[in-house]
Design an enzyme around this catalytic site. Structure first.
Site, PDB file in Angstrom:
ATOM      1  N   LYS A 100       1.193   4.268  -2.990  1.00 24.70           N
ATOM      2  CA  LYS A 100       0.917   5.687  -2.749  1.00 24.70           C
ATOM      3  C   LYS A 100       2.158   6.543  -3.045  1.00 24.70           C
ATOM      4  CE  LYS A 100      -3.364   5.067  -1.831  1.00 24.70           C
ATOM      5  NZ  LYS A 100      -4.376   5.581  -2.771  1.00 24.70           N
ATOM      6  N   TYR A 155       0.844  -1.215   0.000  1.00 26.76           N
ATOM      7  CA  TYR A 155       0.000   0.000   0.000  1.00 26.76           C
ATOM      8  C   TYR A 155       0.872   1.256   0.000  1.00 26.76           C
ATOM      9  CZ  TYR A 155      -3.390   3.517   1.429  1.00 26.76           C
ATOM     10  OH  TYR A 155      -4.171   4.652   1.483  1.00 26.76           O
TER      11      TYR A 155
HETATM   12  N1  LIG Z   1      -9.362   6.321   4.802  1.00 25.95           N
HETATM   13  C1  LIG Z   1      -8.093   6.627   4.966  1.00 25.95           C
HETATM   14  O1  LIG Z   1      -7.568   6.634   6.096  1.00 25.95           O
HETATM   15  C2  LIG Z   1      -7.247   7.045   3.794  1.00 25.95           C
HETATM   16  C3  LIG Z   1      -6.053   7.719   4.067  1.00 25.95           C
HETATM   17  C4  LIG Z   1      -5.244   8.115   3.006  1.00 25.95           C
HETATM   18  C5  LIG Z   1      -5.642   7.848   1.710  1.00 25.95           C
HETATM   19  N2  LIG Z   1      -6.809   7.177   1.473  1.00 25.95           N
HETATM   20  C6  LIG Z   1      -7.167   6.900   0.070  1.00 25.95           C
HETATM   21  O2  LIG Z   1      -8.433   7.467  -0.205  1.00 25.95           O
HETATM   22  C7  LIG Z   1      -9.041   6.770  -1.285  1.00 25.95           C
HETATM   23  C8  LIG Z   1     -10.477   6.470  -0.916  1.00 25.95           C
HETATM   24  O3  LIG Z   1     -10.497   5.591   0.198  1.00 25.95           O
HETATM   25  P1  LIG Z   1     -11.588   5.667   1.352  1.00 25.95           P
HETATM   26  O4  LIG Z   1     -10.877   5.912   2.614  1.00 25.95           O
HETATM   27  O5  LIG Z   1     -12.700   6.553   0.970  1.00 25.95           O
HETATM   28  O6  LIG Z   1     -12.036   4.123   1.388  1.00 25.95           O
HETATM   29  P2  LIG Z   1     -13.435   3.420   1.115  1.00 25.95           P
HETATM   30  O7  LIG Z   1     -14.496   4.035   1.958  1.00 25.95           O
HETATM   31  O8  LIG Z   1     -13.171   1.955   1.249  1.00 25.95           O
HETATM   32  O9  LIG Z   1     -13.734   3.777  -0.434  1.00 25.95           O
HETATM   33  C9  LIG Z   1     -12.972   3.209  -1.467  1.00 25.95           C
HETATM   34  C10 LIG Z   1     -13.658   3.496  -2.795  1.00 25.95           C
HETATM   35  O10 LIG Z   1     -12.867   2.928  -3.847  1.00 25.95           O
HETATM   36  C11 LIG Z   1     -13.725   2.171  -4.688  1.00 25.95           C
HETATM   37  N3  LIG Z   1     -13.021   1.054  -5.310  1.00 25.95           N
HETATM   38  C12 LIG Z   1     -12.244   0.107  -4.714  1.00 25.95           C
HETATM   39  N4  LIG Z   1     -11.885  -0.824  -5.607  1.00 25.95           N
HETATM   40  C13 LIG Z   1     -12.428  -0.460  -6.794  1.00 25.95           C
HETATM   41  C14 LIG Z   1     -12.430  -1.026  -8.095  1.00 25.95           C
HETATM   42  N5  LIG Z   1     -11.805  -2.195  -8.356  1.00 25.95           N
HETATM   43  N6  LIG Z   1     -13.098  -0.394  -9.082  1.00 25.95           N
HETATM   44  C15 LIG Z   1     -13.758   0.756  -8.832  1.00 25.95           C
HETATM   45  N7  LIG Z   1     -13.799   1.341  -7.626  1.00 25.95           N
HETATM   46  C16 LIG Z   1     -13.150   0.733  -6.615  1.00 25.95           C
HETATM   47  C17 LIG Z   1     -14.826   1.668  -3.769  1.00 25.95           C
HETATM   48  O11 LIG Z   1     -16.013   1.422  -4.529  1.00 25.95           O
HETATM   49  P3  LIG Z   1     -16.650  -0.031  -4.813  1.00 25.95           P
HETATM   50  O12 LIG Z   1     -16.237  -0.951  -3.697  1.00 25.95           O
HETATM   51  O13 LIG Z   1     -18.128   0.237  -4.865  1.00 25.95           O
HETATM   52  O14 LIG Z   1     -16.101  -0.397  -6.140  1.00 25.95           O
HETATM   53  C18 LIG Z   1     -15.037   2.871  -2.873  1.00 25.95           C
HETATM   54  O15 LIG Z   1     -15.948   3.786  -3.469  1.00 25.95           O
HETATM   55  C19 LIG Z   1      -8.180   5.538  -1.542  1.00 25.95           C
HETATM   56  O16 LIG Z   1      -7.326   5.777  -2.657  1.00 25.95           O
HETATM   57  C20 LIG Z   1      -7.342   5.430  -0.263  1.00 25.95           C
HETATM   58  O17 LIG Z   1      -6.116   4.787  -0.459  1.00 25.95           O
HETATM   59  C21 LIG Z   1      -7.620   6.771   2.480  1.00 25.95           C
END
Ligand SMILES: NC(=O)c1ccc[n+]([C@@H]2O[C@H](COP(=O)([O-])OP(=O)(O)OC[C@H]3O[C@@H](n4cnc5c(N)ncnc54)[C@H](OP(=O)(O)O)[C@@H]3O)[C@@H](O)[C@H]2O)c1
Length: 261
Positions: A159, A155
């Site tokens: 990033k 991961y």
């Molecule tokens: N939450 C944190 O602490 C955090 C911190 C830093 C960065 N981020 C980044 O923020 C971004 C969003 O994450 P989040 O925290 O909002 O997590 P989340 O609530 O799990 O949302 C992830 C999103 O990505 C979509 N996704 C995953 N696999 C996919 C695929 N194969 N095709 C299309 N869509 C896909 C999911 O939609 P479906 O499952 O419906 O496809 C969902 O809408 C990610 O890039 C993550 O690495 C998160």
């Protein structure tokens, strides 16, 4: 509400940070093209937003772990007056490198790196061919600003790829006086469904998706390159740069181990 006759493409809009971008950009008057696999979630979000905002909302269910579907998303977006791209879909995984499942890691690389890379390239080409002043926000992570993250090794590496790509592509844009702004969002922990997918608990307190996105939207439209929401995380990033990389990696590893709960 400002009325904007422009679209924002948001990937990963069915949950967490992506869903919050949909809410906040609709509130700013942007019409939306929403992408994720779970169509019913996208439809629910569309119904919710249509009640509050007079904007057009289109949903495009797609699995971005398939390159062909990334291409399809870019082609559909190019049919609309898209001006903002939130390149957000992504996932995490936790565990020792010899223990994690290769298939899940390959999926993580397909979505976090390959899909984001394809959409960055295609949408930047689209904006520049049309002479559009656009914004592309790659949702990376503060993990991508650190030299490595034991127990979430893949991961962190995905990033770091997106942070590096953003910096380089943005510099090329500046050289050719492009009208496109390319940025990376690098949050620390945000309370979303990320943890359930990654099978972890945060060792640090998370911020809300609402707070994360409010800061990100403000800085994106100001043209900031690396956007780190929350003072604590910005301070952490600065401190980590003062330490030798091997020490930073060891500290990151200790924090990751705590995630086992
Ligand atoms: N939450 C944190 O602490 C955090 C911190 C830093 C960065 N981020 C980044 O923020 C971004 C969003 O994450 P989040 O925290 O909002 O997590 P989340 O609530 O799990 O949302 C992830 C999103 O990505 C979509 N996704 C995953 N696999 C996919 C695929 N194969 N095709 C299309 N869509 C896909 C999911 O939609 P479906 O499952 O419906 O496809 C969902 O809408 C990610 O890039 C993550 O690495 C998160």
């Amino acid at each position: 509400m400002e009325r904007v006759k422009e679209y924002a493409l948001i990937t990963g809009a069915s949950s967490g940070i992506g869903r919050e971008f949909a809410r906040q950009l609709a509130a700013k008057g942007y019409s939306l093209l929403l992408v994720a696999r779970r169509a019913e979630r996208l439809q629910k979000l569309k119904d919710e937003l249509k009640k509050d905002y007079p904007v057009d909302i289109r949903i495009l269910p797609a699995d971005l772990s398939f390159r062909a579907e990334c291409g399809l998303v870019a082609r559909e977006a190019a049919k609309l007056p898209v001006r903002v791209v939130i390149n957000n879909a992504g996932l995490g995984d936790f565990g020792g490198f010899t223990e994690t499942e290769l298939s899940k890691e390959m999926q993580l690389i397909d979505v976090n790196v390959t899909a984001q890379h394809i959409l960055l390239k295609k949408m930047l080409q689209f904006f520049e061919e049309k002479g559009i002043q656009g914004y592309i926000l790659n949702v990376a992570s503060s993990a991508g600003l650190l030299p490595g993250g034991p127990y979430m090794a893949a991961y962190y590496a995905t990033k770091a790829y997106m942070v590096s790509l953003t910096r380089a592509v943005r510099s090329e844009c500046r050289d050719r006086k492009s009208r496109v702004t390319v940025s990376a969002l690098c949050p620390g922990p945000v309370d979303t469904e990320f943890n359930d997918v990654a099978r972890v608990k945060f060792s640090l307190k998370g911020i809300s998706a609402e707070e994360c996105v409010r800061y990100a939207v403000k800085k994106l439209f100001k043209g900031k390159m690396i956007i780190v929401p929350s003072f604590t995380m910005r301070a952490g990033v600065v401190l980590s740069k003062l330490a030798p990389p091997s020490l930073s990696v060891r500290i990151a590893g200790k924090q990751q181990k705590k995630k086992l709960g």
